[in-house]
Design an enzyme around this catalytic site. Sequence first.
Site: not given
Length: 584
Positions: A143, A241-244
Amino acid sequence: MTQSPLQECSREIIGKKLLDHLAVIYPNEDGDRLAQQLMHVMRLDEDCQSPLPHKNLWDETDVVVITYGNTILSEKQHPLKALHHFLKTHFTMLINSVHILPFFPYSSDDGFAVVDYKQVHPKLGDWSDVLRISTDFHLMADLVINHCSAQHEWFINFQQGKSPGADYFFVVDPNENLSGVVRPRTTPLLRAVSNGSSSKCVWCTFGHDQIDLDFRNPQVLLEMVDIIRLYLDMGVRIFRLDAVAFLWKKIGTSCINLEETHEIVRLLRTLIEHADPNTVIITETNIPNRENLSYFGNANEAHWIYNFSLPPLLVNSLVSGNCRHLKNWLMSMPPAQNGTTYFNFIASHDGIGLRPVEGLLSDDEQEALIQTMENFGGQISWRALDDGNKKPYEINISLFDALRGTTAGEDEWQIDRFICAHAIMLALEGVPAFYLHSLVGTTNDYQRMLEHGHNRAINRRQWQESELNQKLKDPTTHHFKVFGQLRHLIKLRREQPAFHPNATQFTLHLGDQIFAFWRQSMNRRQSIFCLNNISDAPQTIPLSSLNLIGTDCWKDLVSDRIYEDMLGTVTLEPYQTLWITNRW
């Protein structure tokens, strides 16, 4: 992954939980209305389930492979079909989960500048291919939540002052003091763009083709929840959760790891686990170790967190021949609560991050590691500092090449050192994840790096399935040797209760050349002493130093050697691993 038992849930229960989250994130919004919207988008007003707290959805059989959707190519079928065929051919009963890196239409960054979150890139295949993979493997998908492509419809609308998108992006006055903002790149933070009849500056954490979304607008959150619902319908069961960590911004702060960011993770956890209690959230936060650990929350944020300090510390140990820092780090890692665990990896589509070893390795030690990796063909990526200078951010190199030798230079132990690294990863507390290129011993791809113009492409080779299959069948290739030895270790790991991701772990002190730790199964019936010689010289230790119980029979799972003389010694050859257990 195992299934979670359910407990009774109601719309009132989930609504109350959402209101608690929303009061922190959006104190000035109509929480009741927004909670109802979120429940409707996630379809929780139709079906609501609730997992038991602190339930482990995983066990020792869980092993993940990380890959791009087009890593495996075939002239006969689309890449996702070719990947599925390759996975089923080589990994059935070996690996049960697959992380397919962003498989959506994109404009840059090999998928992480998403143009359309709801479509599969037509060059890869379609949603039916994704669904087929999800029937044979637990599917992890990204995501990409912090930003979208400058070519996304939302940003095009933003530039025209139209909806949806006109108020979806983080706009900032360029005269604001942004010196305290933590940056993972050296590119300018702000990009000037036209917005209808005016010009505005939008926030770009990672680059000017990746425009940060503004989660201060609840509609952005609703858009992301709608995307999550689609991914659930398409078979995704592990959400990355990418680079969240960069999600929420406040002028005058570092704009990383803010409380609102953590609360959004908690909210997404609540929504996802009530839609499907057997779904896992993993946060991708390539930041210093203490900050990374905070994303466990109180077992109410991420189920898994990346063990980002492991790759650089392990590579450093193996090329320096000294595991002191690795041992100190392992002793400092708190046991994960039930319902959470670590995600262990030592290679990925990105490089070997250096931020996670800030405070763990000295500047001189980091410089020695960087120099060694450059000697083995690696490249260095940089990030910007507050004062305008830059600092190494990550090392870009294939793991197989990273372990060509030691700080003294290349040697004959490359394969042994490489296998030792993975044996350590497999035995540690947590779920192990293999980059597909590591499983098959892929080397640096200089041509791809030059063609794509960025350092990370050095470790993103594309294989023709027929060529790779041939190499994996040829006993003279290092690909065959690497894959065969790793298959053996993975099979062993999956049979040991003491290697459950949440089983007890203690660090052992057997000198700086032997990295050792003890695992004990959750029912306390099985113990495994994991001994790893991380040096290029034989190491001998007395068996008495392990305090083996004399009434038990002890065996090394890797070599099948039986140990009967508890007063004897054991010698580990360079980069040899022993898994000595009392149950097999």
